[in-house]
Design a protein around this motif. Structure first.
Motif, PDB file in Angstrom:
ATOM      1  N   LEU A  24       0.947  -1.278   0.275  1.00  0.00           N
ATOM      2  CA  LEU A  24       0.175  -0.105   0.158  1.00  0.00           C
ATOM      3  C   LEU A  24       0.886   1.329   0.006  1.00  0.00           C
ATOM      4  O   LEU A  24       0.586   2.108  -0.705  1.00  0.00           O
ATOM      5  CB  LEU A  24      -0.905   0.124   1.158  1.00  0.00           C
ATOM      6  N   ARG A  25       2.070   1.019   0.476  1.00  0.00           N
ATOM      7  CA  ARG A  25       3.002   2.451   0.709  1.00  0.00           C
ATOM      8  C   ARG A  25       3.137   2.989  -0.408  1.00  0.00           C
ATOM      9  O   ARG A  25       3.351   4.242  -0.942  1.00  0.00           O
ATOM     10  CB  ARG A  25       4.070   1.915   1.852  1.00  0.00           C
ATOM     11  N   PHE A  26       3.329   1.859  -1.677  1.00  0.00           N
ATOM     12  CA  PHE A  26       3.852   2.306  -2.949  1.00  0.00           C
ATOM     13  C   PHE A  26       2.705   3.424  -3.513  1.00  0.00           C
ATOM     14  O   PHE A  26       3.302   4.417  -4.148  1.00  0.00           O
ATOM     15  CB  PHE A  26       4.061   1.328  -3.858  1.00  0.00           C
ATOM     16  N   TYR A  27       1.511   3.067  -3.320  1.00  0.00           N
ATOM     17  CA  TYR A  27       0.232   3.708  -3.850  1.00  0.00           C
ATOM     18  C   TYR A  27       0.341   5.140  -3.181  1.00  0.00           C
ATOM     19  O   TYR A  27       0.048   6.315  -3.936  1.00  0.00           O
ATOM     20  CB  TYR A  27      -1.019   3.126  -3.837  1.00  0.00           C
ATOM     21  N   THR A  28       0.432   5.188  -1.732  1.00  0.00           N
ATOM     22  CA  THR A  28       0.296   6.636  -1.168  1.00  0.00           C
ATOM     23  C   THR A  28       1.382   7.578  -1.338  1.00  0.00           C
ATOM     24  O   THR A  28       1.389   8.497  -1.656  1.00  0.00           O
ATOM     25  CB  THR A  28       0.101   6.262   0.281  1.00  0.00           C
ATOM     26  N   ASP A  29       2.682   6.668  -1.771  1.00  0.00           N
ATOM     27  CA  ASP A  29       3.898   7.527  -2.077  1.00  0.00           C
ATOM     28  C   ASP A  29       3.472   8.191  -3.532  1.00  0.00           C
ATOM     29  O   ASP A  29       3.976   9.331  -3.810  1.00  0.00           O
ATOM     30  CB  ASP A  29       4.977   6.597  -2.116  1.00  0.00           C
ATOM     31  N   VAL A  30       3.050   7.292  -4.552  1.00  0.00           N
ATOM     32  CA  VAL A  30       2.594   7.844  -5.871  1.00  0.00           C
ATOM     33  C   VAL A  30       1.779   9.149  -5.497  1.00  0.00           C
ATOM     34  O   VAL A  30       2.166  10.308  -6.188  1.00  0.00           O
ATOM     35  CB  VAL A  30       1.927   6.810  -6.721  1.00  0.00           C
ATOM     36  N   VAL A  31       0.776   8.902  -5.114  1.00  0.00           N
ATOM     37  CA  VAL A  31      -0.104  10.217  -5.035  1.00  0.00           C
ATOM     38  C   VAL A  31       0.502  11.367  -4.218  1.00  0.00           C
ATOM     39  O   VAL A  31       0.173  12.280  -4.892  1.00  0.00           O
ATOM     40  CB  VAL A  31      -1.540   9.745  -4.129  1.00  0.00           C
ATOM     41  N   THR A  32       1.366  10.961  -3.193  1.00  0.00           N
ATOM     42  CA  THR A  32       2.054  12.095  -2.585  1.00  0.00           C
ATOM     43  C   THR A  32       3.358  12.671  -3.655  1.00  0.00           C
ATOM     44  O   THR A  32       3.243  14.104  -3.482  1.00  0.00           O
ATOM     45  CB  THR A  32       2.798  11.662  -1.431  1.00  0.00           C
ATOM     46  N   ARG A  33       3.907  12.035  -4.462  1.00  0.00           N
ATOM     47  CA  ARG A  33       4.623  12.379  -5.350  1.00  0.00           C
ATOM     48  C   ARG A  33       3.942  13.256  -6.462  1.00  0.00           C
ATOM     49  O   ARG A  33       4.559  14.144  -6.933  1.00  0.00           O
ATOM     50  CB  ARG A  33       5.696  11.328  -5.808  1.00  0.00           C
ATOM     51  N   HIS A  34       2.927  13.019  -6.854  1.00  0.00           N
ATOM     52  CA  HIS A  34       2.076  13.609  -7.780  1.00  0.00           C
ATOM     53  C   HIS A  34       1.931  15.043  -7.399  1.00  0.00           C
ATOM     54  O   HIS A  34       1.833  16.119  -8.142  1.00  0.00           O
ATOM     55  CB  HIS A  34       0.854  13.025  -8.140  1.00  0.00           C
ATOM     56  N   GLY A  35       1.582  15.192  -6.051  1.00  0.00           N
ATOM     57  CA  GLY A  35       1.501  16.591  -5.531  1.00  0.00           C
ATOM     58  C   GLY A  35       0.120  17.320  -5.599  1.00  0.00           C
ATOM     59  O   GLY A  35      -0.072  18.255  -4.995  1.00  0.00           O
ATOM     60  N   LYS A  36      -0.731  16.994  -6.511  1.00  0.00           N
ATOM     61  CA  LYS A  36      -1.703  17.786  -6.920  1.00  0.00           C
ATOM     62  C   LYS A  36      -3.004  16.822  -7.202  1.00  0.00           C
ATOM     63  O   LYS A  36      -3.547  17.088  -8.293  1.00  0.00           O
ATOM     64  CB  LYS A  36      -1.680  18.895  -7.914  1.00  0.00           C
ATOM     65  N   CYS A  37      -3.026  15.577  -6.954  1.00  0.00           N
ATOM     66  CA  CYS A  37      -3.881  14.586  -7.323  1.00  0.00           C
ATOM     67  C   CYS A  37      -5.118  15.060  -6.677  1.00  0.00           C
ATOM     68  O   CYS A  37      -5.357  14.777  -5.521  1.00  0.00           O
ATOM     69  CB  CYS A  37      -3.606  13.109  -7.195  1.00  0.00           C
ATOM     70  N   ALA A  38      -6.157  15.087  -7.612  1.00  0.00           N
ATOM     71  CA  ALA A  38      -7.786  15.384  -7.069  1.00  0.00           C
ATOM     72  C   ALA A  38      -8.752  14.108  -7.299  1.00  0.00           C
ATOM     73  O   ALA A  38      -9.575  13.685  -6.717  1.00  0.00           O
ATOM     74  CB  ALA A  38      -8.267  16.621  -7.597  1.00  0.00           C
ATOM     75  N   ARG A  39      -8.085  13.347  -8.447  1.00  0.00           N
ATOM     76  CA  ARG A  39      -8.782  12.145  -8.795  1.00  0.00           C
ATOM     77  C   ARG A  39      -7.769  10.935  -9.239  1.00  0.00           C
ATOM     78  O   ARG A  39      -6.779  11.292  -9.791  1.00  0.00           O
ATOM     79  CB  ARG A  39      -9.525  12.298 -10.248  1.00  0.00           C
ATOM     80  N   ALA A  40      -8.042   9.897  -8.718  1.00  0.00           N
ATOM     81  CA  ALA A  40      -7.494   8.522  -8.963  1.00  0.00           C
ATOM     82  C   ALA A  40      -8.179   7.714  -9.776  1.00  0.00           C
ATOM     83  O   ALA A  40      -9.352   7.323  -9.339  1.00  0.00           O
ATOM     84  CB  ALA A  40      -6.793   7.986  -7.833  1.00  0.00           C
ATOM     85  N   ILE A  41      -7.999   7.205 -10.807  1.00  0.00           N
ATOM     86  CA  ILE A  41      -8.382   6.216 -11.722  1.00  0.00           C
ATOM     87  C   ILE A  41      -7.908   4.770 -11.579  1.00  0.00           C
ATOM     88  O   ILE A  41      -6.621   4.832 -11.926  1.00  0.00           O
ATOM     89  CB  ILE A  41      -8.591   6.582 -13.144  1.00  0.00           C
ATOM     90  N   LEU A  42      -8.406   4.037 -10.960  1.00  0.00           N
ATOM     91  CA  LEU A  42      -7.790   2.486 -10.575  1.00  0.00           C
ATOM     92  C   LEU A  42      -8.036   1.504 -11.735  1.00  0.00           C
ATOM     93  O   LEU A  42      -9.392   1.234 -11.530  1.00  0.00           O
ATOM     94  CB  LEU A  42      -8.170   1.975  -9.134  1.00  0.00           C
ATOM     95  N   VAL A  43      -7.323   1.322 -12.413  1.00  0.00           N
ATOM     96  CA  VAL A  43      -7.508   0.220 -13.458  1.00  0.00           C
ATOM     97  C   VAL A  43      -7.038  -1.226 -12.920  1.00  0.00           C
ATOM     98  O   VAL A  43      -6.073  -1.479 -12.387  1.00  0.00           O
ATOM     99  CB  VAL A  43      -6.480   0.461 -14.860  1.00  0.00           C
ATOM    100  N   HIS A  44      -7.879  -2.025 -12.999  1.00  0.00           N
ATOM    101  CA  HIS A  44      -7.834  -3.386 -12.369  1.00  0.00           C
ATOM    102  C   HIS A  44      -8.564  -4.416 -13.046  1.00  0.00           C
ATOM    103  O   HIS A  44      -9.501  -4.177 -14.084  1.00  0.00           O
ATOM    104  CB  HIS A  44      -8.176  -3.297 -10.985  1.00  0.00           C
ATOM    105  N   ASP A  45      -8.205  -5.597 -12.903  1.00  0.00           N
ATOM    106  CA  ASP A  45      -9.047  -6.682 -13.638  1.00  0.00           C
ATOM    107  C   ASP A  45     -10.236  -7.254 -12.786  1.00  0.00           C
ATOM    108  O   ASP A  45     -10.500  -6.963 -11.607  1.00  0.00           O
ATOM    109  CB  ASP A  45      -7.960  -8.272 -13.381  1.00  0.00           C
ATOM    110  N   PRO A  46     -11.170  -7.624 -13.700  1.00  0.00           N
ATOM    111  CA  PRO A  46     -12.534  -8.043 -13.057  1.00  0.00           C
ATOM    112  C   PRO A  46     -12.440  -8.948 -11.698  1.00  0.00           C
ATOM    113  O   PRO A  46     -13.374  -9.049 -10.995  1.00  0.00           O
ATOM    114  CB  PRO A  46     -13.322  -8.754 -14.057  1.00  0.00           C
ATOM    115  N   LYS A  47     -11.413  -9.999 -11.899  1.00  0.00           N
ATOM    116  CA  LYS A  47     -11.199 -10.889 -10.655  1.00  0.00           C
ATOM    117  C   LYS A  47     -10.964 -10.232  -9.493  1.00  0.00           C
ATOM    118  O   LYS A  47     -10.750 -10.851  -8.531  1.00  0.00           O
ATOM    119  CB  LYS A  47     -10.506 -11.948 -11.044  1.00  0.00           C
TER     120      LYS A  47
END
Length: 222
Positions: free
Chosen positions: A74-97
């Motif tokens: 999980l730390r990876f994803y929170t780090d990415v949002v923090t590094r982005h710096g101005k993220c108001a929306r996150a679109i999560l692309v994932h498999d149906p399963k």
């Protein structure tokens, strides 16, 4: 990867449109096409939007999952949002399963970043690919599917965050998980976000924490 195997027959016209502009020098003009599905989720090219690919090998492949295509902490994803710096929306692309696993990530991001809008993208493989391909800011998982979206779609990208596994000793079996480190092009668009898989010893855990704290300090300065 054979891009034509990604799609239903009705989507091949759309594939040809983006493929030509991705890899053919001085491509011919492609006429306006009425696509069989929405080509881009509204706003994936917005500067305040981050598209994140989630890969949960265990949920999709079960016991046959390749351990080198591991899930990210999980730390990876929170780090990415923090590094982005101005993220108001996150679109999560994932498999149906992996809907339940994606929901866990969505809930964690909402808790960590109150007010962020979470959109879950789970459609055909072609549509999912094109959402990542057209994103202005993209975060990869340990996945060649996501890697191709970042590599071929680099013209539309400002940032491609990718997971870089922290270095470990040559004898450590977790060294098998560092293979993805070597796939990234030498391009300023590709930004490494360092992480580690679960340490096996308390002393190693302290070293990992020190590394993560150092990365946090660098991010705060930048």
């Amino acid at each position: 990867m054979d891009v034509y195997k990604l799609c239903r027959v009705g989507e091949l016209v759309a594939v040809q449109a983006w493929y030509i502009h991705s890899v053919v020098p001085n491509p011919p003009t492609v006429p306006f096409l009425i696509l069989p599905f929405p080509l881009i989720k509204p706003g994936v090219s917005r500067d305040d939007t981050l598209v994140i690919h989630l890969r949960f090998a265990g949920a999709v492949e079960g016991w046959f999952a390749d351990p080198t295509y591991h899930e990210l902490p999980l730390r990876f994803y929170t780090d990415v949002v923090t590094r982005h710096g101005k993220c108001a929306r996150a679109i999560l692309v994932h498999d149906p399963k992996s809907k339940e696993s994606a929901l866990d990530i969505a809930s964690a991001l909402e808790a960590k970043f109150p007010g962020i809008e979470i959109i879950k993208q789970c459609a055909s493989r072609c549509e999912d690919f094109m959402v990542m391909y057209k994103a202005k800011h993209l975060a990869l998982s340990v996945s060649t599917f996501a890697w191709w979206a970042g590599f071929l779609g680099v013209k539309s990208k400002s940032t491609v965050f990718y997971p870089r596994h922290a270095k470990v000793a040559w004898w450590n079996p977790r060294r098998l998980k560092t293979w993805y480190n070597h796939l990234m092009p030498e391009d300023a668009v590709f930004v490494p976000v360092e992480y580690t898989t679960a340490p096996t010893r308390s002393g190693e855990a302290a070293v990992v924490k020190e590394q993560m704290d150092h990365l946090d300090q660098l991010a705060a300065v930048n």
